[in-house]
Design a protein around this motif. Sequence first.
Motif: not given
Length: 312
Positions: A253, A223-224, A249-250, A226-228
Amino acid sequence: MPVAGLDLISEIQQLKRERNAVILAHNYQSNEIQELADFVGDSLGLAYKAAESTADVIAFCGVHFMAETAKIVNPAKTVVIPDMNAGCSLSDSCPAEKLEAFLHEHAAKNYYVVAYINCSAGVKALSDVICTSGNAVRIVEHVPADRKILFVPDANLGQWVIEQTGRPMELWKGNCYVHVEFTRNSIERIRSQHPDAPVVAHPECTTAVRLLADEVCSTEKMIGYCKSSSARTFIIVTESGMLHRLRREVPGKEFIPGPTDKCACADCRYMKMNTLEKLHACLRDLAPQIIIPEPIRARAELPLRRMLEWSR
Ligand code: 13P
Ligand code: SF4
């Protein structure tokens, strides 16, 4: 959504209030279960949530070893699982009796046993420390330098940890039947169709697949990452339930499931045994329940507590 579905969801919510229950769900659970859960996460996050829970009942939507872990760290709670048959091929690859016999036979080596959390309470009770894919590197770095490490049961994760830490370890030859289905060919094929998409793989994948990945990490760390990342599209090489969590959550994308040689994505048949109907029934009946003989539970708690301390 059909009315029956809505009724079922509101009945689960009603039962949850009556039982003072919390619903914990792994990232590989079905979309409906993830939507309903109080917390969705990886094995590490779920272990912390279970340890901290003040609810009377923990309804654990995941596989058996995860629900067992909840009971080990919070024994006063009633822990129920929607389907008692939701096992794990990786956990099954290391039966406690076999590990015990191995340790007995090689007693002279005085192994420090690091057990991946995907194992039974019996195996945890024979171990010195537990790890998850989210903290395995950190945990192995904490092991006293003068001890020989035996890493059980996942040889693929173990090999990745050896590469990350430079620490030699002997590896139990277990694996996850889902993650070994991804092959170099299947991942190269999807990557050639999406050349700009980073490949994000779980460390339970084989070395051949890991070598193709831009990032290797636990489900939560995906998760982190793909978010950043500035990328817009990602190839996610793990169980298909993870895609739901990522899409939720993202937003904005695109997530493409890593294919196997036979299928467009990979499902864990054990994770998918849990359904809303069975979740409803386990909250209503308070069964099936996780019961562990106290001497095993108490011994298994020691390496789990050590893990929780070392990964803070
Ligand atoms: P995570 O701890 O990364 O969620 O992995 C659990 C698991 O069962 C992977 O197959
Ligand atoms: Fe076990 Fe593999 Fe399923 Fe994870 S995906 S629960 S390791 S069988």
